[in-house]
Write a protein that holds these residues in place. Structure first.
Motif, mmCIF file in Angstrom:
data_model
loop_
_atom_site.group_PDB
_atom_site.id
_atom_site.type_symbol
_atom_site.label_atom_id
_atom_site.label_comp_id
_atom_site.label_asym_id
_atom_site.label_seq_id
_atom_site.Cartn_x
_atom_site.Cartn_y
_atom_site.Cartn_z
ATOM 1 N N VAL A 227 0.557 -3.008 29.636
ATOM 2 C CA VAL A 227 1.482 -1.933 30.013
ATOM 3 C C VAL A 227 2.275 -2.260 31.278
ATOM 4 O O VAL A 227 3.514 -2.230 31.260
ATOM 5 C CB VAL A 227 0.735 -0.592 30.144
ATOM 6 C CG1 VAL A 227 1.673 0.494 30.675
ATOM 7 C CG2 VAL A 227 0.157 -0.171 28.795
ATOM 8 N N PRO A 228 1.622 -2.577 32.407
ATOM 9 C CA PRO A 228 2.425 -2.842 33.612
ATOM 10 C C PRO A 228 3.287 -4.092 33.518
ATOM 11 O O PRO A 228 4.411 -4.111 34.030
ATOM 12 C CB PRO A 228 1.376 -2.970 34.721
ATOM 13 C CG PRO A 228 0.107 -3.299 34.028
ATOM 14 C CD PRO A 228 0.173 -2.634 32.710
ATOM 15 N N VAL A 229 2.785 -5.143 32.868
ATOM 16 C CA VAL A 229 3.573 -6.373 32.759
ATOM 17 C C VAL A 229 4.781 -6.149 31.853
ATOM 18 O O VAL A 229 5.896 -6.584 32.159
ATOM 19 C CB VAL A 229 2.699 -7.534 32.237
ATOM 20 C CG1 VAL A 229 3.552 -8.775 32.000
ATOM 21 C CG2 VAL A 229 1.594 -7.849 33.232
ATOM 22 N N TYR A 230 4.562 -5.461 30.746
ATOM 23 C CA TYR A 230 5.661 -5.169 29.810
ATOM 24 C C TYR A 230 6.744 -4.341 30.487
ATOM 25 O O TYR A 230 7.939 -4.654 30.413
ATOM 26 C CB TYR A 230 5.090 -4.434 28.605
ATOM 27 C CG TYR A 230 5.977 -4.424 27.378
ATOM 28 C CD1 TYR A 230 6.751 -5.518 27.039
ATOM 29 C CD2 TYR A 230 6.014 -3.313 26.543
ATOM 30 C CE1 TYR A 230 7.551 -5.511 25.899
ATOM 31 C CE2 TYR A 230 6.808 -3.296 25.400
ATOM 32 C CZ TYR A 230 7.572 -4.403 25.092
ATOM 33 O OH TYR A 230 8.365 -4.395 23.968
ATOM 34 N N LEU A 231 6.339 -3.289 31.173
ATOM 35 C CA LEU A 231 7.301 -2.437 31.875
ATOM 36 C C LEU A 231 7.954 -3.183 33.040
ATOM 37 O O LEU A 231 9.140 -2.990 33.329
ATOM 38 C CB LEU A 231 6.607 -1.166 32.376
ATOM 39 C CG LEU A 231 6.047 -0.239 31.288
ATOM 40 C CD1 LEU A 231 5.384 0.982 31.929
ATOM 41 C CD2 LEU A 231 7.139 0.190 30.322
ATOM 42 N N GLY A 232 7.178 -4.047 33.690
ATOM 43 C CA GLY A 232 7.737 -4.829 34.785
ATOM 44 C C GLY A 232 8.817 -5.788 34.322
ATOM 45 O O GLY A 232 9.851 -5.954 34.996
#
Length: 441
Positions: A227-232
């Protein structure tokens, strides 16, 4: 160890080839074309592979070349590809979950060689229900906007809503319009549902399944990474588009402040998901195209509707690099230790992905007159399962089309089959050879 054609990884390939063969045959029928003439084999094959793999690259204009029957065939291919790939990938993740760390929180224990009927039923049901519900919501929102906002007939608006909802969720990126969504560039009521559908499909079924299990006290490591890497990555892409393209006449220049933000966000999201566009991709600056290349190469979450090496692979490589820089003997991520087997699998997938894209790029450069920027963009889009194109796909010769077909196939099923094959054939050495350290760097 599972061997022979019963190996799950081989079943993914067989299912993909079978769906492609049926799709190619149907698209070649005269009834599938608007002109009621038989479509050539290469065009039908290219379109079928693009549809089943969820890539969305096209050698003909979707809205004008294919008849209503042909468009329905495309929708079925997209849906079958989305259902099939997500389901098979999720089942394979179950098979190797204790080695890959993809805890999908299904009831029974995942074993190396077998799945019980309850697990299979829950995975298949979960994929189908989530997909249909999300697509239905997206279709309603888009249909209402096309109907009430643009004066389309209710039937046409509903069909357009369903078509683009399925295309977005399954990361296809094909539209009924020759300019993709450029005519809706400043309409948030169209752009936001498309972005939401694309991101949802791109996150991957394991993540979506965890989101729905509200009683869980904490997320799995896979979800915490994805989730955080994708959104980042999307945030970085958005920032790049806004900074580089802000004043350019061919892209964001003619629009107002809020319109630029909307277009920038849309083009920050799309390279890692479906690949629709609201400005002419051919007008993008080389810096923007390079960032798009990176996002397309990485792709989305594991067991998602996108291609590429996947977000978790990219993140694991970053964690390995960080541990090496810190001279740490093991790789730790969010309170968990990553096994050496998983690290090797991530490196293998990433390096093979680089090799495949570079090989395809070199072949196309040697057999065409297109620029490096355009060819690299096209090959990366094919590998990443993204419908964004620099505009050269319809002009490709037979060699170029074959290269793109192979890249679409490898980008969609390659990482799935490779990782599962590596994990399921893993075995312990009975002895170790003497250690020696070569010079690095």
């Amino acid at each position: 160890m599972i061997t022979g054609w019963r190996h799950p990884a081989r079943l993914v390939v067989l299912a993909f080839l079978a769906a492609t063969a049926v799709g190619t045959a149907l698209l070649m029928l005269p009834i599938s074309a608007e002109t009621r003439q038989m479509t050539g084999f290469m065009t039908a094959l290219f379109t079928a592979v693009s549809g089943v793999s969820g890539t969305g690259l096209a050698v003909v204009d979707t809205g004008s070349h294919w008849s209503g029957f042909g468009e329905v065939v495309l929708l079925v291919l997209w849906q079958v590809g989305g259902f099939g790939i997500m389901t098979l990938a999720s089942l394979l993740a179950l098979l190797v979950s204790h080695r890959l760390g993809l805890h999908m929180q299904l009831t029974a224990k995942a074993e190396t060689n077998t799945l019980n009927l309850g697990q299979v039923r829950r995975v298949v049901t979960g994929v189908v229900v989530i997909s249909l519900v999300v697509e239905a919501i997206g279709a309603v929102l888009l249909a209402l906007r096309f109907w009430l906002g643009y004066g389309e007939s209710f039937g046409r608006a509903l069909y357009s809503g369903v078509f683009h909802s399925i295309s977005a969720f399954n990361s296809v990126g094909l539209a009924l319009y020759p300019d993709s969504f450029m005519r809706y560039a400043t309409d948030p009521w169209v752009c936001f549902p498309i972005m939401a559908l694309s991101v949802t499909g791109g996150l991957g079924f394991p993540v979506l399944f965890e989101f729905l299990r509200r009683h869980r006290k904490r997320w799995s490591l896979h979800t915490k990474i994805t989730v955080p890497v994708y959104l980042g990555l999307m945030a970085f892409g958005t920032l790049t588009v806004l900074v580089v393209e802000w004043g350019r006449a061919g892209t964001l220049g003619p629009y107002g402040f809020w319109e630029k933000l909307l277009i920038g966000l849309f083009h920050g999201v799309m390279p890692g998901t479906a690949g629709f566009n609201t400005v002419d991709v051919a007008q993008l600056q080389p810096a923007t195209m390079l960032v798009n290349d990176i996002a397309m190469f990485i792709g989305g979450g594991s067991a998602s509707t996108t291609g590429g090496i996947k977000v978790t692979t990219f993140a694991l490589l970053a964690f390995v690099l960080l541990a090496e820089v810190r001279a740490e003997p093991t790789v730790h991520v969010m309170g968990r230790r990553i096994s050496s087997e998983v690290q090797r699998q991530a490196v293998t997938v990433a390096l093979l992905g680089v090799g495949v894209v570079m090989a395809g790029t070199m072949i196309m450069l040697a057999t065409s007159t297109f620029s490096l920027d355009d060819v690299l963009y096209e090959t990366t889009a094919a590998f990443g399962g993204v419908g964004m194109s620099a505009g050269i796909t319809p002009q490709l010769n037979v060699t170029g089309q074959l290269v793109i077909i192979v890249l679409m196939f490898i980008g969609r099923v390659g990482p799935i089959t490779l990782v599962s094959a590596l994990a399921l054939r893993e075995r312990r050495r009975r002895y170790e050879l003497p250690e020696e350290r070569p010079i690095v760097g």
